[in-house]
Scaffold this motif. Structure first.
Motif, PDB file in Angstrom:
ATOM      1  N   LEU A   1       0.827  -1.219   0.000  1.00 57.24           N
ATOM      2  CA  LEU A   1       0.000   0.000   0.000  1.00 57.24           C
ATOM      3  C   LEU A   1       0.853   1.257   0.000  1.00 57.24           C
ATOM      4  CD1 LEU A   1      -2.886  -1.030   2.432  1.00 57.24           C
ATOM      5  CD2 LEU A   1      -3.032  -0.660  -0.043  1.00 57.24           C
ATOM      6  N   ALA A   2       1.948   1.242   0.751  1.00 53.52           N
ATOM      7  CA  ALA A   2       2.855   2.401   0.787  1.00 53.52           C
ATOM      8  C   ALA A   2       3.480   2.622  -0.589  1.00 53.52           C
ATOM      9  CB  ALA A   2       3.933   2.191   1.845  1.00 53.52           C
ATOM     10  N   ASP A   3       3.873   1.531  -1.265  1.00 52.23           N
ATOM     11  CA  ASP A   3       4.456   1.630  -2.604  1.00 52.23           C
ATOM     12  C   ASP A   3       3.427   2.165  -3.600  1.00 52.23           C
ATOM     13  OD1 ASP A   3       5.381  -0.498  -5.269  1.00 52.23           O
ATOM     14  OD2 ASP A   3       6.550   1.214  -4.564  1.00 52.23           O
ATOM     15  N   LEU A   4       2.207   1.665  -3.516  1.00 52.75           N
ATOM     16  CA  LEU A   4       1.144   2.158  -4.398  1.00 52.75           C
ATOM     17  C   LEU A   4       0.857   3.631  -4.159  1.00 52.75           C
ATOM     18  CD1 LEU A   4      -1.386  -0.828  -4.387  1.00 52.75           C
ATOM     19  CD2 LEU A   4      -0.038   0.008  -6.321  1.00 52.75           C
ATOM     20  N   GLN A   5       0.874   4.053  -2.879  1.00 49.46           N
ATOM     21  CA  GLN A   5       0.631   5.467  -2.551  1.00 49.46           C
ATOM     22  C   GLN A   5       1.743   6.339  -3.118  1.00 49.46           C
ATOM     23  OE1 GLN A   5      -2.177   6.773  -1.073  1.00 49.46           O
ATOM     24  NE2 GLN A   5      -1.254   8.713  -1.699  1.00 49.46           N
ATOM     25  N   ALA A   6       2.994   5.881  -3.020  1.00 55.30           N
ATOM     26  CA  ALA A   6       4.129   6.640  -3.561  1.00 55.30           C
ATOM     27  C   ALA A   6       4.000   6.779  -5.077  1.00 55.30           C
ATOM     28  CB  ALA A   6       5.445   5.963  -3.191  1.00 55.30           C
ATOM     29  N   GLN A   7       3.640   5.673  -5.743  1.00 56.13           N
ATOM     30  CA  GLN A   7       3.456   5.730  -7.192  1.00 56.13           C
ATOM     31  C   GLN A   7       2.299   6.656  -7.563  1.00 56.13           C
ATOM     32  OE1 GLN A   7       3.236   1.917  -9.178  1.00 56.13           O
ATOM     33  NE2 GLN A   7       4.826   1.045  -7.864  1.00 56.13           N
ATOM     34  N   HIS A   8       1.222   6.614  -6.776  1.00 60.33           N
ATOM     35  CA  HIS A   8       0.076   7.488  -7.009  1.00 60.33           C
ATOM     36  C   HIS A   8       0.478   8.953  -6.882  1.00 60.33           C
ATOM     37  CE1 HIS A   8      -3.466   9.827  -5.757  1.00 60.33           C
ATOM     38  NE2 HIS A   8      -4.115   9.056  -6.648  1.00 60.33           N
TER      39      HIS A   8
ATOM     40  N   GLU B   1       3.501  10.305  -7.204  1.00 62.68           N
ATOM     41  CA  GLU B   1       4.385  10.674  -8.316  1.00 62.68           C
ATOM     42  C   GLU B   1       3.581  10.901  -9.593  1.00 62.68           C
ATOM     43  OE1 GLU B   1       8.178   7.976  -6.810  1.00 62.68           O
ATOM     44  OE2 GLU B   1       7.375   7.687  -8.822  1.00 62.68           O
ATOM     45  N   THR B   2       2.645  10.009  -9.854  1.00 66.30           N
ATOM     46  CA  THR B   2       1.833  10.123 -11.066  1.00 66.30           C
ATOM     47  C   THR B   2       0.938  11.357 -11.010  1.00 66.30           C
ATOM     48  OG1 THR B   2       1.865   7.721 -11.286  1.00 66.30           O
ATOM     49  CG2 THR B   2       0.202   8.890 -12.553  1.00 66.30           C
ATOM     50  N   ALA B   3       0.381  11.646  -9.837  1.00 69.66           N
ATOM     51  CA  ALA B   3      -0.455  12.832  -9.682  1.00 69.66           C
ATOM     52  C   ALA B   3       0.370  14.103  -9.890  1.00 69.66           C
ATOM     53  CB  ALA B   3      -1.116  12.838  -8.304  1.00 69.66           C
ATOM     54  N   ALA B   4       1.601  14.128  -9.373  1.00 66.82           N
ATOM     55  CA  ALA B   4       2.476  15.284  -9.557  1.00 66.82           C
ATOM     56  C   ALA B   4       2.812  15.465 -11.040  1.00 66.82           C
ATOM     57  CB  ALA B   4       3.752  15.125  -8.736  1.00 66.82           C
ATOM     58  N   ARG B   5       3.126  14.370 -11.724  1.00 66.54           N
ATOM     59  CA  ARG B   5       3.432  14.433 -13.168  1.00 66.54           C
ATOM     60  C   ARG B   5       2.214  14.907 -13.945  1.00 66.54           C
ATOM     61  NH1 ARG B   5       6.410  15.775 -17.171  1.00 66.54           N
ATOM     62  NH2 ARG B   5       6.297  14.401 -18.954  1.00 66.54           N
ATOM     63  N   SER B   6       1.042  14.440 -13.557  1.00 65.52           N
ATOM     64  CA  SER B   6      -0.197  14.858 -14.210  1.00 65.52           C
ATOM     65  C   SER B   6      -0.407  16.367 -14.052  1.00 65.52           C
ATOM     66  CB  SER B   6      -1.369  14.090 -13.615  1.00 65.52           C
ATOM     67  OG  SER B   6      -2.572  14.473 -14.210  1.00 65.52           O
ATOM     68  N   ASP B   7      -0.143  16.878 -12.845  1.00 64.47           N
ATOM     69  CA  ASP B   7      -0.269  18.327 -12.609  1.00 64.47           C
ATOM     70  C   ASP B   7       0.722  19.109 -13.461  1.00 64.47           C
ATOM     71  OD1 ASP B   7      -0.998  18.016  -9.024  1.00 64.47           O
ATOM     72  OD2 ASP B   7      -2.304  17.867 -10.801  1.00 64.47           O
ATOM     73  N   GLU B   8       1.961  18.604 -13.583  1.00 63.18           N
ATOM     74  CA  GLU B   8       2.964  19.264 -14.432  1.00 63.18           C
ATOM     75  C   GLU B   8       2.506  19.300 -15.884  1.00 63.18           C
ATOM     76  OE1 GLU B   8       6.822  17.613 -11.885  1.00 63.18           O
ATOM     77  OE2 GLU B   8       6.634  17.147 -14.011  1.00 63.18           O
ATOM     78  N   LEU B   9       1.967  18.190 -16.360  1.00 63.08           N
ATOM     79  CA  LEU B   9       1.499  18.124 -17.746  1.00 63.08           C
ATOM     80  C   LEU B   9       0.319  19.058 -17.982  1.00 63.08           C
ATOM     81  CD1 LEU B   9       1.834  14.292 -18.438  1.00 63.08           C
ATOM     82  CD2 LEU B   9       3.249  16.134 -19.372  1.00 63.08           C
ATOM     83  N   ARG B  10      -0.591  19.143 -17.004  1.00 60.49           N
ATOM     84  CA  ARG B  10      -1.723  20.073 -17.146  1.00 60.49           C
ATOM     85  C   ARG B  10      -1.232  21.519 -17.235  1.00 60.49           C
ATOM     86  NH1 ARG B  10      -4.171  16.611 -13.324  1.00 60.49           N
ATOM     87  NH2 ARG B  10      -5.789  15.370 -14.300  1.00 60.49           N
TER      88      ARG B  10
END
Length: 133
Positions: A7-14, A16-25
């Motif tokens: 769960l901790a690994d999934l949260q970290a990946q989530h 990172e992906t959310a941050a990348r998504s914000d950068e792309l937006r």
């Protein structure tokens, strides 16, 4: 790996992906704004061209005709005048009274290559070009 670590690994990946998504937006927003500015400039230039074109005939016949002798036309004309003579790029520059600096001659070499690929010229020897007969 236990459930907590998973769960901790999934949260970290989530995260990172959310941050990348914000950068792309944010990047998309910047590109959208730049595109809107560019399209507005293009519309302004189109309007200016239309206005000038409409007003140009009213200026009278004193205006100069547009330049029709492009570099390609000059090269083709030279080969048409000397159909049996092969030329090197530098020789062509001398014949046409063009600058003989290396950069200018290299541009002509590229043009000669295009004319060769289009079938207008042949290459009787390395670096030599002649009108196809």
């Amino acid at each position: 790996m236990n459930t907590t670590e998973l769960l901790a690994d999934l949260q970290a990946q989530h995260d990172e992906t959310a941050a990348r998504s914000d950068e792309l937006r944010a990047h998309i927003a910047q590109l959208t704004a730049a595109m809107a500015e560019t399209e507005a400039r293009l519309a302004d230039l189109t309007t200016a061209r239309k206005v000038i074109t409409e007003l140009a005939p009213a200026a009278g016949s004193e205006s100069e005709p547009p330049e029709t002798n492009t570099a390609y036309q000059a090269i083709v004309n030279a080969f048409n005048q000397h159909p049996d003579q092969p030329f090197r790029a530098r020789e062509l520059h001398e014949l046409l009274d063009l600058p003989t600096d290396e950069a200018s001659v290299n541009v002509t070499r590229a043009r000669l290559g295009r004319l060769l690929r289009q079938g207008f010229l042949t290459q009787p020897g390395r670096g030599r070009y002649q009108k196809r007969t």
